[in-house]
Design a protein around this motif. Structure first.
Motif: not given
Length: 67
Positions: A57-65
């Protein structure tokens, strides 16, 4: 097709609910200790799954932020 394939799959959480209803008076002390070890292993497995999901989730949030 086997008979096992025709039976409905148990719902999520049914096994856990079944554990909570089990009569512990039927177990010997050593069996209860073994049960605790098995349950602690399941807790560790669940915690590892949570950590894995949180890191994804953290990786996805960083990618799509896009801020």
């Amino acid at each position: 097709m086997s008979f096992e394939e025709l039976e409905p799959r148990p719902g999520r959480g049914e096994a856990l609910a079944g554990l909570g209803r089990e009569d512990l008076d039927l177990y010997a002390v050593e069996e209860l200790h073994e049960r605790i070890v098995a349950l602690e292993a399941e807790i560790a497995r669940s915690r590892a799954a949570i950590e894995g999901k949180a890191s994804k989730r953290s990786a996805a949030d960083a990618l799509f932020n896009f801020r």
